[in-house]
Scaffold this motif. Sequence first.
Motif, PDB file in Angstrom:
ATOM      1  N   THR A 209      25.219 -55.060 -33.805  1.00  0.00           N
ATOM      2  CA  THR A 209      24.988 -54.749 -32.397  1.00  0.00           C
ATOM      3  C   THR A 209      24.158 -55.875 -31.782  1.00  0.00           C
ATOM      4  N   SER A 210      23.983 -55.845 -30.476  1.00  0.00           N
ATOM      5  CA  SER A 210      23.201 -56.902 -29.825  1.00  0.00           C
ATOM      6  C   SER A 210      21.755 -56.880 -30.310  1.00  0.00           C
ATOM      7  N   ASP A 211      21.180 -55.687 -30.503  1.00  0.00           N
ATOM      8  CA  ASP A 211      19.801 -55.604 -30.999  1.00  0.00           C
ATOM      9  C   ASP A 211      19.702 -56.082 -32.441  1.00  0.00           C
ATOM     10  N   GLU A 212      20.681 -55.734 -33.271  1.00  0.00           N
ATOM     11  CA  GLU A 212      20.678 -56.186 -34.665  1.00  0.00           C
ATOM     12  C   GLU A 212      20.803 -57.702 -34.737  1.00  0.00           C
ATOM     13  N   GLN A 213      21.663 -58.267 -33.905  1.00  0.00           N
ATOM     14  CA  GLN A 213      21.834 -59.719 -33.893  1.00  0.00           C
ATOM     15  C   GLN A 213      20.556 -60.407 -33.429  1.00  0.00           C
ATOM     16  N   ALA A 214      19.922 -59.857 -32.392  1.00  0.00           N
ATOM     17  CA  ALA A 214      18.655 -60.428 -31.915  1.00  0.00           C
ATOM     18  C   ALA A 214      17.584 -60.320 -32.997  1.00  0.00           C
ATOM     19  N   GLY A 215      17.577 -59.186 -33.703  1.00  0.00           N
ATOM     20  CA  GLY A 215      16.625 -59.017 -34.803  1.00  0.00           C
ATOM     21  C   GLY A 215      16.889 -59.985 -35.936  1.00  0.00           C
ATOM     22  N   TYR A 216      18.160 -60.271 -36.192  1.00  0.00           N
ATOM     23  CA  TYR A 216      18.526 -61.228 -37.236  1.00  0.00           C
ATOM     24  C   TYR A 216      17.997 -62.621 -36.894  1.00  0.00           C
ATOM     25  N   VAL A 217      18.123 -63.008 -35.636  1.00  0.00           N
ATOM     26  CA  VAL A 217      17.590 -64.306 -35.197  1.00  0.00           C
ATOM     27  C   VAL A 217      16.075 -64.343 -35.372  1.00  0.00           C
ATOM     28  N   LEU A 218      15.389 -63.271 -34.982  1.00  0.00           N
ATOM     29  CA  LEU A 218      13.934 -63.188 -35.164  1.00  0.00           C
ATOM     30  C   LEU A 218      13.570 -63.242 -36.645  1.00  0.00           C
ATOM     31  N   PHE A 219      14.323 -62.515 -37.454  1.00  0.00           N
ATOM     32  CA  PHE A 219      14.063 -62.503 -38.890  1.00  0.00           C
ATOM     33  C   PHE A 219      14.122 -63.916 -39.467  1.00  0.00           C
ATOM     34  N   ALA A 325      10.955 -53.883 -32.367  1.00  0.00           N
ATOM     35  CA  ALA A 325      12.108 -52.986 -32.303  1.00  0.00           C
ATOM     36  C   ALA A 325      13.376 -53.687 -32.762  1.00  0.00           C
ATOM     37  N   LYS A 326      13.547 -54.930 -32.363  1.00  0.00           N
ATOM     38  CA  LYS A 326      14.752 -55.667 -32.755  1.00  0.00           C
ATOM     39  C   LYS A 326      14.727 -56.013 -34.251  1.00  0.00           C
ATOM     40  N   LEU A 327      13.561 -56.351 -34.761  1.00  0.00           N
ATOM     41  CA  LEU A 327      13.451 -56.585 -36.208  1.00  0.00           C
ATOM     42  C   LEU A 327      13.798 -55.325 -36.989  1.00  0.00           C
ATOM     43  N   MET A 328      13.291 -54.187 -36.500  1.00  0.00           N
ATOM     44  CA  MET A 328      13.592 -52.920 -37.174  1.00  0.00           C
ATOM     45  C   MET A 328      15.099 -52.659 -37.167  1.00  0.00           C
ATOM     46  N   ALA A 329      15.740 -52.974 -36.049  1.00  0.00           N
ATOM     47  CA  ALA A 329      17.190 -52.773 -35.962  1.00  0.00           C
ATOM     48  C   ALA A 329      17.907 -53.610 -37.017  1.00  0.00           C
TER      49      ALA A 329
END
Length: 348
Positions: A209-219, A325-329
């Motif tokens: 999802t968009s949040d998961e992808q954003a979290g992946y970039v942050l990760f 929140a995005k990292l958690m996703a």
Amino acid sequence: MNKKHWIVLCLFGFFILACKKDNPIKEEIEKFLGFQKPSNFPEPVYNFANNPVTKDGFELGRALFYEPRLSRNNTITCGSCHIQSSAFTQHGHDVSHGIDDRLGTRNSPPIMNLAWNKAFMWGGGVFDLDLQPITPITTHEEMDENLENVLNKIRVLPKYTAMFKRAFGTEEVTTARFMKALSQFMVMCVSSNSKYDKVMRKESGATFTSDEQAGYVLFKDKCASCHSEPLFTEGSFRNNGLGISTINDKGLFGATLIETDKYKFKVPSLRNLQYTAPYMHDGRFLSLGGVLEHYNSEVQDTPNLDPLLNQNGQLGIALNEDQKAKLMAFLNTLNDTEFINNKLLSEQ
């Protein structure tokens, strides 16, 4: 073929089919393929040439993993502290409970993807999976037994002498065979079918999802230095800035006695975090939110703090609420329901 013979054959076929449907575990075992490296994983470090996984060896190792006779009073199994539904850790306790409900000093690490591990336990000291079980079997707070007693208890049971013969050719129960059988079970505890894995393997329909992808970039920006893909640990020992506990657990120093190893603990995998709470070597955080806030605002400058957590005098990893929140996703994409429900790994 006359009608009578045809009916008999049909009934026999239905009987076989019914037996198979009534025994899904048997079906899974019959499909046993041994150790299979996931396509998105690196080569394992475990020496399979010295201990190839066989169906009989795996089944013996699984039986031993869930065998209470490995403990002094025949009440505690490996599976008591490494529970499959909790990704093979002990959910709900800050530190693990062993024989006679004795409290240990650390939280049980999960058993998963051990074929890629170069060192074992939170504080190190063991570098060969075939030797690792000696520690929990003999530790006072865990199983409180000695290995020779365990082998003697196993030797008198026809179930096990038959299993050792199938796995190794003779009924002889030795330390080496005992350890290798346990390893054959543990290396098969492979977690590689999370949403993340399916996305990385470009399986049909698998997308973030968009949040998961954003979290992946942050990760990748903030976490991947220590929790590298695809295992989500690089296997090192680091001090991540936890406050020193009341028992003053010094981590890796206890194994090496090297001053620069004080307060360093093994970097855990981030896989299956949904199932493995509480977190850290002493289970001090009950939630992932607590873990992220630790890195955001609670990192302490203890001896040997990892340099990555002290950049130009700034401790920790700055994370605002949206980033958390995005990292958690993204972290939730690392949960593997197939792993915790794999009947092959369950107590039979």
